[in-house]
Design a protein around this motif. Structure first.
Motif, mmCIF file in Angstrom:
data_model
loop_
_atom_site.group_PDB
_atom_site.id
_atom_site.type_symbol
_atom_site.label_atom_id
_atom_site.label_comp_id
_atom_site.label_asym_id
_atom_site.label_seq_id
_atom_site.Cartn_x
_atom_site.Cartn_y
_atom_site.Cartn_z
ATOM 1 N N PRO A 197 0.860 -1.253 0.196
ATOM 2 C CA PRO A 197 -0.318 0.068 -0.365
ATOM 3 C C PRO A 197 0.767 1.251 0.123
ATOM 4 O O PRO A 197 1.803 1.541 0.838
ATOM 5 N N VAL A 198 0.299 2.438 -0.487
ATOM 6 C CA VAL A 198 0.935 3.820 -0.570
ATOM 7 C C VAL A 198 1.231 4.052 0.733
ATOM 8 O O VAL A 198 -0.070 4.290 1.772
ATOM 9 N N ARG A 199 2.146 5.159 0.865
ATOM 10 C CA ARG A 199 2.028 5.835 2.405
ATOM 11 C C ARG A 199 1.103 6.636 2.417
ATOM 12 O O ARG A 199 1.042 7.624 1.543
ATOM 13 N N ALA A 200 0.312 7.055 3.512
ATOM 14 C CA ALA A 200 -0.533 8.519 3.211
ATOM 15 C C ALA A 200 0.165 9.314 2.988
ATOM 16 O O ALA A 200 1.703 9.488 3.747
ATOM 17 N N ASP A 201 -0.332 10.428 2.369
ATOM 18 C CA ASP A 201 0.347 12.105 1.941
ATOM 19 C C ASP A 201 0.887 12.255 3.476
ATOM 20 O O ASP A 201 1.923 13.286 2.672
ATOM 21 N N SER A 202 0.933 12.191 4.813
ATOM 22 C CA SER A 202 0.985 13.606 5.444
ATOM 23 C C SER A 202 2.644 12.949 5.619
ATOM 24 O O SER A 202 2.670 13.780 6.472
ATOM 25 N N GLN B 157 -6.983 3.563 0.153
ATOM 26 C CA GLN B 157 -5.965 2.815 -1.196
ATOM 27 C C GLN B 157 -6.462 2.423 -2.216
ATOM 28 O O GLN B 157 -6.824 2.911 -3.253
ATOM 29 N N ARG B 158 -8.203 2.169 -2.108
ATOM 30 C CA ARG B 158 -8.857 2.220 -3.799
ATOM 31 C C ARG B 158 -9.424 3.704 -3.433
ATOM 32 O O ARG B 158 -9.737 3.564 -4.942
ATOM 33 N N ASN B 159 -9.675 4.249 -3.042
ATOM 34 C CA ASN B 159 -9.720 5.292 -3.869
ATOM 35 C C ASN B 159 -8.705 6.009 -4.276
ATOM 36 O O ASN B 159 -9.047 6.744 -4.993
ATOM 37 N N ARG B 160 -7.866 5.836 -3.964
ATOM 38 C CA ARG B 160 -6.495 6.328 -3.944
ATOM 39 C C ARG B 160 -6.260 6.074 -5.632
ATOM 40 O O ARG B 160 -6.000 6.887 -6.614
ATOM 41 N N ASP B 161 -6.297 5.036 -5.402
ATOM 42 C CA ASP B 161 -6.076 4.144 -6.614
ATOM 43 C C ASP B 161 -7.069 4.567 -7.909
ATOM 44 O O ASP B 161 -6.959 5.125 -8.841
ATOM 45 N N ASN C 164 -15.313 15.121 -4.535
ATOM 46 C CA ASN C 164 -14.480 16.716 -5.043
ATOM 47 C C ASN C 164 -13.445 15.870 -2.922
ATOM 48 O O ASN C 164 -12.104 16.102 -3.223
ATOM 49 N N ALA C 165 -13.764 15.872 -1.754
ATOM 50 C CA ALA C 165 -13.433 16.012 -0.676
ATOM 51 C C ALA C 165 -12.772 14.900 -0.792
ATOM 52 O O ALA C 165 -11.092 15.431 -0.579
ATOM 53 N N THR C 166 -12.525 14.114 -1.502
ATOM 54 C CA THR C 166 -11.372 13.495 -1.130
ATOM 55 C C THR C 166 -10.395 13.114 -2.100
ATOM 56 O O THR C 166 -9.451 12.822 -1.536
ATOM 57 N N LEU C 167 -11.007 14.019 -3.291
ATOM 58 C CA LEU C 167 -10.012 14.008 -4.764
ATOM 59 C C LEU C 167 -8.967 14.947 -3.523
ATOM 60 O O LEU C 167 -7.282 15.206 -3.602
ATOM 61 N N ARG D 178 -8.519 15.853 -0.769
ATOM 62 C CA ARG D 178 -7.581 15.082 0.398
ATOM 63 C C ARG D 178 -6.164 14.417 0.084
ATOM 64 O O ARG D 178 -5.243 14.834 0.554
ATOM 65 N N ASN D 179 -6.820 13.682 -1.024
ATOM 66 C CA ASN D 179 -5.322 12.718 -1.616
ATOM 67 C C ASN D 179 -4.039 13.703 -2.747
ATOM 68 O O ASN D 179 -3.304 13.308 -2.542
ATOM 69 N N PHE D 180 -5.064 14.772 -3.034
ATOM 70 C CA PHE D 180 -4.070 15.026 -4.200
ATOM 71 C C PHE D 180 -4.869 16.855 -3.764
ATOM 72 O O PHE D 180 -5.622 17.611 -4.866
ATOM 73 N N PRO D 181 -3.974 17.883 -3.253
ATOM 74 C CA PRO D 181 -4.485 19.017 -2.487
ATOM 75 C C PRO D 181 -4.489 19.895 -3.914
ATOM 76 O O PRO D 181 -5.451 21.054 -4.362
ATOM 77 N N THR D 182 -3.652 19.773 -5.240
ATOM 78 C CA THR D 182 -3.045 20.987 -6.667
ATOM 79 C C THR D 182 -3.562 19.600 -7.430
ATOM 80 O O THR D 182 -3.439 18.436 -7.663
ATOM 81 N N ARG D 183 -4.351 20.459 -7.924
ATOM 82 C CA ARG D 183 -3.436 19.528 -9.657
ATOM 83 C C ARG D 183 -2.591 19.191 -10.235
ATOM 84 O O ARG D 183 -2.192 18.157 -10.787
#
Length: 197
Positions: free
Chosen positions: A2-7, A18-22, A52-55, A57-62
């Motif tokens: 699994p990818v580690r959390a972005d924090s 992880q499923r959401n991120r993928d 949108n909030a989930t997106l 949260r994983n990727f704050p910017t484009r």
């Protein structure tokens, strides 16, 4: 794995996270291929089946999202560069690398524009994508300089910026691979010294 959390914590993402991120990354790749990298992020979230909030949260910017999508492409490109350095003389290795970079960067509309922003913003998430490509360009350029095949006054930064510009043209003029090869060859001819006849 699994990818580690972005924090920056050491905890791996939960399975649902992880499923959401993928899903977001898959949707972004499909959207970028179809619409270009400046496509609305709301559409990517919708395609991924997340809010949108989930997106965000994983990727704050484009650029965060684009950098994550490009990781696989960058790794493959660096492997290609290493293979070129092993199998071709320095002049040919550098020339082929420039063609391949221009061709790869043109894969999504406006990608050259986004990568160029990392030139002036060292804090851009895309710097991590751009820097290894720039470094590899510098290695191949230095090898060609050492054999007298490339002009000494040219820098890797200048060459990378030129190729980024060329990839924009390859995209906008709809070049096929042969036309792209010719465009890059013509535009980069001044980088090389005259071959010994």
């Amino acid at each position: 794995m699994p990818v580690r959390a972005d924090s920056g914590t050491s905890r791996p993402l939960r399975a649902d996270a992880q499923r959401n991120r993928d899903a977001i990354l898959d949707a972004a790749r499909e959207t970028f291929e179809a619409e270009g990298v400046l496509a609305p992020l709301d559409g990517i979230a919708l395609r991924a089946g997340v809010g949108n909030a989930t997106l965000y949260r994983n990727f704050p910017t484009r650029d965060d999202l684009l950098a994550a999508v490009l990781q696989t492409n960058t790794a493959a490109a660096l492997e290609e560069a290493a293979e070129l350095a092993r199998t071709l003389p320095p002049r040919e290795a550098l020339a082929e690398w420039l063609v391949r970079m221009a061709w790869q960067m043109r894969i999504w509309h406006d990608l050259p524009y986004c990568l160029s922003t990392a030139c002036v913003d060292p804090d851009s998430p895309l710097t991590a994508t751009r820097s290894p490509l720039l470094d590899r360009t510098g290695v191949l350029l230095d090898q060609a300089k050492r054999t007298g095949d490339a002009r000494g006054a040219v820098t890797a930064e200048e060459v990378f910026e030129l190729v980024t510009t060329l990839s924009w043209g390859v995209d906008r003029f709809g070049d096929d691979e042969q036309a792209a090869r010719r465009r890059v060859g013509l535009a980069t001819a001044g980088l090389f010294t005259e071959p010994v006849r």
